[in-house]
Scaffold this motif. Structure first.
Motif, PDB file in Angstrom:
ATOM      1  N   SER A 135      27.769 116.555  11.852  1.00  0.00           N
ATOM      2  CA  SER A 135      27.243 115.220  12.123  1.00  0.00           C
ATOM      3  C   SER A 135      28.125 114.133  11.490  1.00  0.00           C
ATOM      4  O   SER A 135      28.368 113.092  12.098  1.00  0.00           O
TER       5      SER A 135
ATOM      6  N   LEU B 148      33.036 124.894  10.035  1.00  0.00           N
ATOM      7  CA  LEU B 148      32.287 124.561   8.813  1.00  0.00           C
ATOM      8  C   LEU B 148      31.772 125.816   8.130  1.00  0.00           C
ATOM      9  O   LEU B 148      31.509 126.827   8.780  1.00  0.00           O
TER      10      LEU B 148
ATOM     11  N   GLY C  67      37.210 117.861   0.039  1.00  0.00           N
ATOM     12  CA  GLY C  67      36.654 119.148   0.439  1.00  0.00           C
ATOM     13  C   GLY C  67      35.600 119.003   1.521  1.00  0.00           C
ATOM     14  O   GLY C  67      34.808 119.912   1.744  1.00  0.00           O
TER      15      GLY C  67
ATOM     16  N   PRO D 274      34.456 114.220   7.825  1.00  0.00           N
ATOM     17  CA  PRO D 274      35.760 113.891   8.373  1.00  0.00           C
ATOM     18  C   PRO D 274      36.753 113.408   7.314  1.00  0.00           C
ATOM     19  O   PRO D 274      36.356 112.874   6.275  1.00  0.00           O
TER      20      PRO D 274
ATOM     21  N   SER E  53      32.839 109.170   5.873  1.00  0.00           N
ATOM     22  CA  SER E  53      32.715 108.631   7.233  1.00  0.00           C
ATOM     23  C   SER E  53      32.652 107.103   7.263  1.00  0.00           C
ATOM     24  O   SER E  53      33.273 106.470   8.115  1.00  0.00           O
TER      25      SER E  53
ATOM     26  N   HIS F 255      24.115 105.922   5.632  1.00  0.00           N
ATOM     27  CA  HIS F 255      25.094 106.732   4.902  1.00  0.00           C
ATOM     28  C   HIS F 255      24.515 107.240   3.582  1.00  0.00           C
ATOM     29  O   HIS F 255      24.800 108.351   3.154  1.00  0.00           O
TER      30      HIS F 255
HETATM   31  N1  LIG Z   1      29.389 111.669   2.652  1.00  0.00           N
HETATM   32  C1  LIG Z   1      30.297 112.423   3.476  1.00  0.00           C
HETATM   33  C2  LIG Z   1      29.629 113.696   3.945  1.00  0.00           C
HETATM   34  C3  LIG Z   1      30.613 114.658   4.579  1.00  0.00           C
HETATM   35  C4  LIG Z   1      30.008 116.034   4.823  1.00  0.00           C
HETATM   36  O1  LIG Z   1      28.958 116.402   4.252  1.00  0.00           O
HETATM   37  N2  LIG Z   1      30.686 116.804   5.663  1.00  0.00           N
HETATM   38  C5  LIG Z   1      30.294 118.175   5.945  1.00  0.00           C
HETATM   39  C6  LIG Z   1      30.292 118.469   7.452  1.00  0.00           C
HETATM   40  S1  LIG Z   1      29.137 117.480   8.357  1.00  0.00           S
HETATM   41  C7  LIG Z   1      31.340 119.122   5.381  1.00  0.00           C
HETATM   42  O2  LIG Z   1      32.488 118.762   5.246  1.00  0.00           O
HETATM   43  N3  LIG Z   1      30.925 120.367   5.086  1.00  0.00           N
HETATM   44  C8  LIG Z   1      31.857 121.377   4.700  1.00  0.00           C
HETATM   45  C9  LIG Z   1      31.548 122.722   5.343  1.00  0.00           C
HETATM   46  O3  LIG Z   1      30.405 122.927   5.801  1.00  0.00           O
HETATM   47  O4  LIG Z   1      32.471 123.541   5.415  1.00  0.00           O
HETATM   48  C10 LIG Z   1      30.765 111.523   4.639  1.00  0.00           C
HETATM   49  O5  LIG Z   1      30.129 110.485   4.879  1.00  0.00           O
HETATM   50  O6  LIG Z   1      31.800 111.807   5.272  1.00  0.00           O
END
Ligand SMILES: N[C@@H](CCC(=O)N[C@@H](CS)C(=O)NCC(=O)O)C(=O)O
Length: 220
Positions: free
Chosen positions: A15, A38, A56, A59, A71, A104
């Protein structure tokens, strides 16, 4: 010609990646997209994501010497190239920032109990006290914005950063199908009908079955 790279998670589940991708596509930035599977481990990235992104997480955008994670930071960066991603008028712009930043920072219960899965429908499930409270707040935010700016999008005719931030919430509502007002349902339909959303859904449907995660396919 590509001017950089946008790292995103697989489209079916990611998402936050959808938000970063929409912002990039709505700006003039041309990047190569790198799609990574993921881990879905709640805060701990998959090896591929950990290797690619400083935080880590995806996006993650590399463009013209800039390295941008989070994001909303990507959306702000894109707005430097396409200022109309925020409303021009001062008060509408303040409203847009408030609701985009609230998204956010919040709606954690909704995100935990109704994760994004573009390939499935789980009607009636995921309804906890916390997720329903978050949904009530989302509906209030949407109704106020749609009434103030005339729809069909939150800030009026243009698809702007508040819509970018709430687009995955619309996708969640299509999967989990909570009770929604007529106004909310019309907004969800308008977002789903946007050509960029259609492109993202089609990309999700074309992804490898090896990337499916039991956690999201068989929720408790
Ligand atoms: N606060 C971050 C949240 C980013 C996030 O949680 N991304 C998740 C995917 S939606 C992620 O990278 N997860 C690592 C994984 O599941 O391998 C943003 O706004 O970009």
């Amino acid at each position: 010609m590509a001017e950089g790279r946008l790292f995103i998670g697989n489209r079916r589940y990611s998402s936050w990646s959808l938000r970063g991708w929409l912002a990039v596509k709505l700006s003039s930035i041309k990047v190569t997209e790198v799609v990574l599977p993921l881990a879905g481990a709640g805060g701990k990235g998959s090896p591929a994501v950990l290797a690619a992104s400083p935080s880590g997480m995806v996006p993650y955008l590399e463009h013209g010497g800039a390295k941008i994670w989070e994001s909303l930071a990507i959306a702000e960066y894109c707005a430097e190239f396409q200022p109309r991603l925020w409303p021009i008028e001062r008060i509408a712009r303040a409203h847009a920032r408030s609701i985009a930043f609230e998204m956010h920072a919040g709606f954690r219960e909704l995100r935990i109990n109704m994760p994004m899965n573009l390939g499935r429908e789980f009607p009636g499930r995921g309804r906890t006290e916390g997720s329903l409270a978050d949904i009530a707040r989302v509906e209030h935010v949407w109704a106020e914005a749609l009434a103030a700016h005339g729809g069909p999008f939150l800030m009026g005719k243009e698809f702007t950063i508040p819509d970018v931030m709430f687009a995955p919430v619309c996708a969640r509502f299509l999967t989990w199908q909570p009770e929604l007002s007529t106004t909310s349902r019309a907004y969800v339909a308008a977002v789903r009908a946007h050509p960029l959303m259609e492109a993202w859904y089609q990309g999700a449907m074309a992804e490898s079955a090896e990337w499916l995660l039991p956690k999201y396919e068989n929720p408790a």
